[in-house]
Write an enzyme that holds these catalytic residues in place. Sequence first.
Site, PDB file in Angstrom:
ATOM      1  N   TYR A 145       0.590   7.035 -14.187  1.00 40.92           N
ATOM      2  CA  TYR A 145       0.473   7.297 -12.734  1.00 40.92           C
ATOM      3  C   TYR A 145       2.071   6.889 -12.266  1.00 40.92           C
ATOM      4  O   TYR A 145       2.477   7.813 -11.567  1.00 40.92           O
ATOM      5  CB  TYR A 145      -0.662   6.397 -12.080  1.00 40.92           C
ATOM      6  CG  TYR A 145      -0.811   6.404 -10.359  1.00 40.92           C
ATOM      7  CD1 TYR A 145      -1.045   7.607  -9.950  1.00 40.92           C
ATOM      8  CD2 TYR A 145      -0.236   5.232  -9.724  1.00 40.92           C
ATOM      9  CE1 TYR A 145      -1.244   7.779  -8.573  1.00 40.92           C
ATOM     10  CE2 TYR A 145      -0.293   5.537  -8.186  1.00 40.92           C
ATOM     11  CZ  TYR A 145      -0.811   6.549  -7.825  1.00 40.92           C
ATOM     12  OH  TYR A 145      -0.796   6.684  -6.331  1.00 40.92           O
ATOM     13  N   ASN A 174      -0.829   0.375  -0.327  1.00 40.54           N
ATOM     14  CA  ASN A 174      -2.386   0.322  -0.177  1.00 40.54           C
ATOM     15  C   ASN A 174      -2.777   0.765   1.083  1.00 40.54           C
ATOM     16  O   ASN A 174      -2.567   0.399   2.112  1.00 40.54           O
ATOM     17  CB  ASN A 174      -2.707  -1.084  -0.478  1.00 40.54           C
ATOM     18  CG  ASN A 174      -2.806  -1.461  -2.015  1.00 40.54           C
ATOM     19  OD1 ASN A 174      -2.821  -0.486  -2.859  1.00 40.54           O
ATOM     20  ND2 ASN A 174      -3.231  -2.403  -2.108  1.00 40.54           N
ATOM     21  N   VAL A 187      -9.432  -2.529  -4.633  1.00 39.46           N
ATOM     22  CA  VAL A 187     -10.056  -3.816  -4.176  1.00 39.46           C
ATOM     23  C   VAL A 187     -10.911  -3.616  -2.878  1.00 39.46           C
ATOM     24  O   VAL A 187     -11.901  -4.296  -2.683  1.00 39.46           O
ATOM     25  CB  VAL A 187      -8.873  -4.997  -4.082  1.00 39.46           C
ATOM     26  CG1 VAL A 187      -7.980  -4.698  -3.030  1.00 39.46           C
ATOM     27  CG2 VAL A 187      -9.390  -6.371  -3.943  1.00 39.46           C
ATOM     28  N   GLY A 207      -6.947 -14.665  -7.682  1.00 34.38           N
ATOM     29  CA  GLY A 207      -7.101 -14.265  -6.347  1.00 34.38           C
ATOM     30  C   GLY A 207      -6.017 -14.524  -5.496  1.00 34.38           C
ATOM     31  O   GLY A 207      -5.934 -14.302  -4.303  1.00 34.38           O
TER      32      GLY A 207
HETATM   33  N1  LIG Z   1      -4.870   5.463  -1.300  1.00 34.87           N
HETATM   34  C1  LIG Z   1      -3.810   4.737  -1.437  1.00 34.87           C
HETATM   35  O1  LIG Z   1      -3.778   3.506  -1.006  1.00 34.87           O
HETATM   36  C2  LIG Z   1      -2.542   5.422  -2.106  1.00 34.87           C
HETATM   37  C3  LIG Z   1      -1.400   4.589  -2.248  1.00 34.87           C
HETATM   38  C4  LIG Z   1      -0.126   5.389  -2.639  1.00 34.87           C
HETATM   39  C5  LIG Z   1      -0.144   6.608  -3.069  1.00 34.87           C
HETATM   40  N2  LIG Z   1      -1.173   7.338  -2.877  1.00 34.87           N
HETATM   41  C6  LIG Z   1      -1.173   8.782  -2.992  1.00 34.87           C
HETATM   42  O2  LIG Z   1      -1.732   9.681  -2.067  1.00 34.87           O
HETATM   43  C7  LIG Z   1      -2.355  10.788  -2.361  1.00 34.87           C
HETATM   44  C8  LIG Z   1      -4.016  10.759  -2.095  1.00 34.87           C
HETATM   45  O3  LIG Z   1      -4.619   9.506  -2.429  1.00 34.87           O
HETATM   46  P1  LIG Z   1      -5.982   9.240  -2.131  1.00 34.87           P
HETATM   47  O4  LIG Z   1      -6.276   7.819  -1.921  1.00 34.87           O
HETATM   48  O5  LIG Z   1      -6.481  10.209  -1.075  1.00 34.87           O
HETATM   49  O6  LIG Z   1      -6.824   9.600  -3.415  1.00 34.87           O
HETATM   50  P2  LIG Z   1      -8.008  10.583  -3.797  1.00 34.87           P
HETATM   51  O7  LIG Z   1      -8.435  10.453  -4.982  1.00 34.87           O
HETATM   52  O8  LIG Z   1      -9.029  10.507  -2.813  1.00 34.87           O
HETATM   53  O9  LIG Z   1      -7.520  11.999  -3.353  1.00 34.87           O
HETATM   54  C9  LIG Z   1      -6.680  12.532  -4.280  1.00 34.87           C
HETATM   55  C10 LIG Z   1      -7.135  14.365  -4.219  1.00 34.87           C
HETATM   56  O10 LIG Z   1      -6.454  15.077  -5.229  1.00 34.87           O
HETATM   57  C11 LIG Z   1      -7.520  15.703  -5.744  1.00 34.87           C
HETATM   58  N3  LIG Z   1      -6.704  16.188  -7.009  1.00 34.87           N
HETATM   59  C12 LIG Z   1      -6.557  15.401  -8.280  1.00 34.87           C
HETATM   60  N4  LIG Z   1      -5.897  16.077  -9.366  1.00 34.87           N
HETATM   61  C13 LIG Z   1      -5.908  17.346  -8.795  1.00 34.87           C
HETATM   62  C14 LIG Z   1      -5.476  18.589  -9.197  1.00 34.87           C
HETATM   63  N5  LIG Z   1      -4.836  18.653 -10.467  1.00 34.87           N
HETATM   64  N6  LIG Z   1      -5.255  19.692  -8.719  1.00 34.87           N
HETATM   65  C15 LIG Z   1      -5.849  19.755  -7.198  1.00 34.87           C
HETATM   66  N7  LIG Z   1      -6.411  18.604  -6.789  1.00 34.87           N
HETATM   67  C16 LIG Z   1      -6.165  17.455  -7.248  1.00 34.87           C
HETATM   68  C17 LIG Z   1      -8.465  15.085  -5.964  1.00 34.87           C
HETATM   69  O11 LIG Z   1      -9.707  15.993  -6.226  1.00 34.87           O
HETATM   70  C18 LIG Z   1      -8.555  14.280  -4.629  1.00 34.87           C
HETATM   71  O12 LIG Z   1      -9.224  15.235  -3.762  1.00 34.87           O
HETATM   72  C19 LIG Z   1      -2.232  10.734  -4.006  1.00 34.87           C
HETATM   73  O13 LIG Z   1      -1.326  11.346  -4.490  1.00 34.87           O
HETATM   74  C20 LIG Z   1      -1.907   9.062  -4.216  1.00 34.87           C
HETATM   75  O14 LIG Z   1      -1.068   8.958  -5.184  1.00 34.87           O
HETATM   76  C21 LIG Z   1      -2.528   6.824  -1.985  1.00 34.87           C
END
Ligand SMILES: NC(=O)c1ccc[n+]([C@@H]2O[C@H](COP(=O)([O-])OP(=O)(O)OC[C@H]3O[C@@H](n4cnc5c(N)ncnc54)[C@H](O)[C@@H]3O)[C@@H](O)[C@H]2O)c1
Length: 332
Positions: A145, A174, A187, A207
């Site tokens: 990742y 986050n 978490v 924690g």
């Molecule tokens: N939630 C967080 O705290 C957080 C923090 C840092 C970065 N991000 C980034 O934000 C983005 C969204 O995260 P999220 O929390 O909504 O996660 P999530 O897992 O809910 O969403 C990711 C989406 O991407 C889709 N996906 C995965 N692989 C795929 C592929 N090969 N082709 C097409 N679709 C694909 C999944 O089905 C999902 O709907 C991600 O790129 C993540 O790295 C999120």
Amino acid sequence: MNGNTLVTGGAGFIGSHLCERLLASGANVLCVDNYFTGTKENITHLLGNPRFEMMRHDVTFPLYVEVDRIFNLACPASPVHYQFDPVQTTKTSVHGAINMLGLAKRVKARILQASTSEVYGDPEVHPQPEAYWGRVNPVGIRSCYDEGKRCAETLFFDYYRQHQLDIKVIRIFNTYGPRMHPNDGRVVSNFIVQALQGNDITVYGDGRQTRSFCYVSDLVEGMLRMMDTDRDFTGPINIGNPGEFTMLELAEKVISLVGSKSKLVFGPLPQDDPRQRKPDIALAQSKLAWTPKVSLDDGLKETIAYFRKTLGTRSDSRMVERPAGNALGISS
Ligand SMILES: NC(=O)c1ccc[n+]([C@@H]2O[C@H](COP(=O)([O-])OP(=O)(O)OC[C@H]3O[C@@H](n4cnc5c(N)ncnc54)[C@H](O)[C@@H]3O)[C@@H](O)[C@H]2O)c1
């Protein structure tokens, strides 16, 4: 916001909120997702909107569509999901970025990358400003990742320098809120689900490690503001909430807001788990006039209400079990 906007990963947690906001602002939205961690339920309420279109597609394959703007979010985001198939995780970040950048180049679209605070790894600098290069293990279990996202950033900046692409890179810290995956091992969702089910709350380590938590509507506002900045402002830019809480503080808040009798139990810290994570958001404040507005208590109340309503009714088709003997847990 008018025009045709592509959201990859649009059926996921953050993507579905982004699609909603884009539609509300008048955009035509094409949501692309392979449903690895996203669900149809996240976007069902949008399907009746004539300006919304859904396409099942894996971003590791090329995509040919006509769009003006691309938000590239496709990538599993929680350790339990991204470690399920680490090779596919790296491919999604790297091949996905190449394919979406290629698309942006062909159709002259502006493209925003959803990068992550994980690019800072286990940081020696606290809080983390954008100029900090990070401390990332390239061969650990989180590397698929972290390094995938780092490589995606590299590709964005090389397309910018080499092909003058119109790029934006945000580093998300986050984020939590309704539509988080109930089994994602992060978490906030872990604690809430455990508290609602009256189970023990699992805290990894002692924690006292800290995290900052940004409510999803604040994040989406920051993303939209970044997408609208002048062409010469590329980022990377941190988007997150600088309020810092220990896992113990979070657990206590969740127990009290849920009104649960859950007890805390302690487990081993996952490998390469950062001790502290807190964004320096000075750049977002000055360039985007953005600052998070939703308090942790208010955001948790909304998230708890969502899980109370949906627990047991979500039909996540591709839920993955936590691998046995692998202490995964505290979030990205
Ligand atoms: N939630 C967080 O705290 C957080 C923090 C840092 C970065 N991000 C980034 O934000 C983005 C969204 O995260 P999220 O929390 O909504 O996660 P999530 O897992 O809910 O969403 C990711 C989406 O991407 C889709 N996906 C995965 N692989 C795929 C592929 N090969 N082709 C097409 N679709 C694909 C999944 O089905 C999902 O709907 C991600 O790129 C993540 O790295 C999120």
